[in-house]
Motif scaffolding. Structure first.
Motif, PDB file in Angstrom:
ATOM      1  N   ASP A   4       0.868  -1.363   0.066  1.00  0.00           N
ATOM      2  CA  ASP A   4       0.178   0.037  -0.167  1.00  0.00           C
ATOM      3  C   ASP A   4       1.021   1.304  -0.028  1.00  0.00           C
ATOM      4  O   ASP A   4       0.268   2.645  -0.100  1.00  0.00           O
ATOM      5  N   SER A  22      -4.477 -11.961   1.247  1.00  0.00           N
ATOM      6  CA  SER A  22      -4.999 -10.565   1.652  1.00  0.00           C
ATOM      7  C   SER A  22      -6.423 -10.834   2.156  1.00  0.00           C
ATOM      8  O   SER A  22      -7.276 -11.575   1.451  1.00  0.00           O
ATOM      9  N   THR A  52       1.227  -7.772   6.498  1.00  0.00           N
ATOM     10  CA  THR A  52       0.991  -6.276   6.143  1.00  0.00           C
ATOM     11  C   THR A  52      -0.502  -6.053   6.768  1.00  0.00           C
ATOM     12  O   THR A  52      -1.017  -7.190   7.056  1.00  0.00           O
ATOM     13  N   LYS A  68      -3.660  -3.039   7.048  1.00  0.00           N
ATOM     14  CA  LYS A  68      -4.138  -1.578   6.660  1.00  0.00           C
ATOM     15  C   LYS A  68      -5.447  -1.198   7.596  1.00  0.00           C
ATOM     16  O   LYS A  68      -6.172  -2.382   7.346  1.00  0.00           O
ATOM     17  N   SER A 123      -6.087   6.590   5.924  1.00  0.00           N
ATOM     18  CA  SER A 123      -5.633   5.263   6.054  1.00  0.00           C
ATOM     19  C   SER A 123      -4.531   5.043   6.659  1.00  0.00           C
ATOM     20  O   SER A 123      -3.490   5.928   6.342  1.00  0.00           O
ATOM     21  N   TYR A 175      -1.073   2.163   7.171  1.00  0.00           N
ATOM     22  CA  TYR A 175      -0.570   0.989   6.473  1.00  0.00           C
ATOM     23  C   TYR A 175       0.667   0.628   6.943  1.00  0.00           C
ATOM     24  O   TYR A 175       1.431   1.634   7.502  1.00  0.00           O
ATOM     25  N   GLN A 232       4.008  -2.792   6.979  1.00  0.00           N
ATOM     26  CA  GLN A 232       4.601  -4.035   6.626  1.00  0.00           C
ATOM     27  C   GLN A 232       5.612  -4.525   7.679  1.00  0.00           C
ATOM     28  O   GLN A 232       6.491  -3.754   8.320  1.00  0.00           O
TER      29      GLN A 232
END
Length: 411
Positions: free
Chosen positions: A86, A145, A198, A200, A208, A210, A212
């Motif tokens: 993202d 995801s 990950t 988000k 938003s 995000y 990792q």
């Protein structure tokens, strides 16, 4: 081609001059990363040959054949790039390196999207040449995801790298098996495996967060000693703000990236997490921290953007028998020590770049635009080393172009 098949092919033929620091990157790569059978490596495009006295010629071909049997499945076989994440950067998979042959299978069902990606890559370094050919490497990636809620998404990632000497294991073709178990059972030097996660979270329809986390290796028994060389991981945190401050079409993004020394490297250097002599993750490789700020605004056919990158990275010294963990293509067998490892160790460089750009859109179908840009880069290195030197660069550009691919010069 009908309802289920699609095909694309693109050929780029380019001759170009670049800013001084890019020319330095192309033609004066350090000995450990020098590409064979070429006169340099154009970042993101691949091998190059000299053109006239101060320019380079570098053809690139991309294309794919896609098959979509139903709304849940898609298969794609092609030669190109892929990106997972993202953020502006990605540690999981970025589009930094030159295009490569790949096979991708995706399942999109309910709250799940599952991607399998197999890449046939190359190690272009002279030291890895086998029978007058570049060494082949194989990268297998799983990415799942999951939309936990309407606002929260969680992703699970794993990758395995093997070389032409051991070949691609049939286990890596299994779309559901954990690659780490395959790599572990083959033996310590048969491959390299990474895992990651990950996340988000949508604060609102406009904002938003995000992140990792990629783990190459982690020493649980040394959690209190972060300087242990085995604590190899990378972190990303970022935020996006659309229609910021209630201004329509104003976009703001902030991002922090961090990668420990020796992350993405391996004892057998060809098993690094890289392809075509560039990282498959972050452009800077490892052994660094970075801050990125981006702002974009659009009004009718006019648009403008500003990007600032600031960070610190550790490079190896001219004595390349010692690795300080920033060059993912260098074996970590020759590391500077088992303990006491810190971010930006070695030949530390402070990197600061500013990019300003204005555009006027001519053709929305291919983003054909008139543009003008200003780039400033300050690269301050403690000591001159192979392929790098302290420099200040100002790069002014103007012209007409179509944005056909991402291209990164902020290194």
């Amino acid at each position: 081609m009908g309802d289920k098949f699609s095909y694309s092919a693109t050929i780029y033929e380019s001759q170009a001059r670049f800013a001084g620091f890019v020319n330095e990157f192309i033609s004066n790569r350090s000995l450990v990363n020098r590409p064979a059978f070429s006169e340099g490596l154009v970042p993101g495009r691949g091998k190059a040959k000299g053109f006239k006295e101060d320019a380079f010629d570098y053809p690139v071909a991309e294309g794919y054949l896609s098959y979509t049997p139903n709304k849940f499945l898609q298969f794609q076989f092609g030669h190109g790039k892929n990106f997972i994440g993202d953020g502006y950067r990605s540690f999981i998979l970025s589009d930094v390196a030159a295009p490569s042959l790949y096979l991708k299978a995706s399942v999109d069902f309910w709250k799940f999207k599952y991607t399998n990606l197999w890449i046939w890559g190359n190690d272009l370094r002279s030291r890895t040449v086998i029978n007058n050919e570049h060494a082949r490497k194989y990268i297998a990636i799983h990415y799942l995801s999951i939309n936990i809620t309407e606002r929260f998404n969680l992703g699970l990632f794993e990758a395995a790298i093997s070389s032409s000497e051991t070949g691609i294991d049939a286990g890596f073709l299994n779309p559901v098996m954990f690659y780490r178990s395959v790599e572990f059972n083959r033996g310590e030097d048969a491959g390299n495996a990474l895992v990651g996660i990950t996340a988000k979270y949508k604060l609102s329809d406009q904002a938003s967060l995000y992140s990792q986390l990629v783990i190459d290796e982690f020493s649980v028994g040394n959690l209190t000693n972060l300087g242990d060389w085995r604590n190899k991981f990378s972190l990303q945190f970022g935020a996006k703000y659309f229609d910021a401050f209630n201004v329509e079409n104003l976009f703001i993004q902030g991002e922090f990236n961090y990668a420990r020394p020796y992350t993405f490297a391996h004892k057998t250097s060809v098993l690094n997490y890289g392809n075509n002599n560039q990282a498959l993750g972050h452009l800077w490789g490892a052994n660094f921290w970075e801050l990125v700020g981006i702002a974009r605004y659009k009004k009718d056919r006019w648009s403008g953007s500003a990007k600032v990158v600031f960070g610190k990275k550790g490079f190896d010294f001219i004595d390349e028998s010692i690795s300080y963990g920033g060059n993912i293509f260098q074996s970590y067998e020759d590391r500077q020590g088992d303990t006491g490892n810190a971010i930006a160790q070695g030949n530390a460089a402070t990197i600061f770049t500013i990019n300003l750009q204005g555009d006027y859109l001519l053709n929305p179908s291919n983003n054909l635009s008139l543009f003008a840009g200003f780039n400033y880069r300050n690269f301050s290195l403690e000591a001159t080393t192979n392929g790098f030197s302290t420099s200040n660069n100002i790069w002014v550009s103007a012209g007409i172009r179509a944005d056909l691919f991402n291209w990164y010069f902020d290194f």
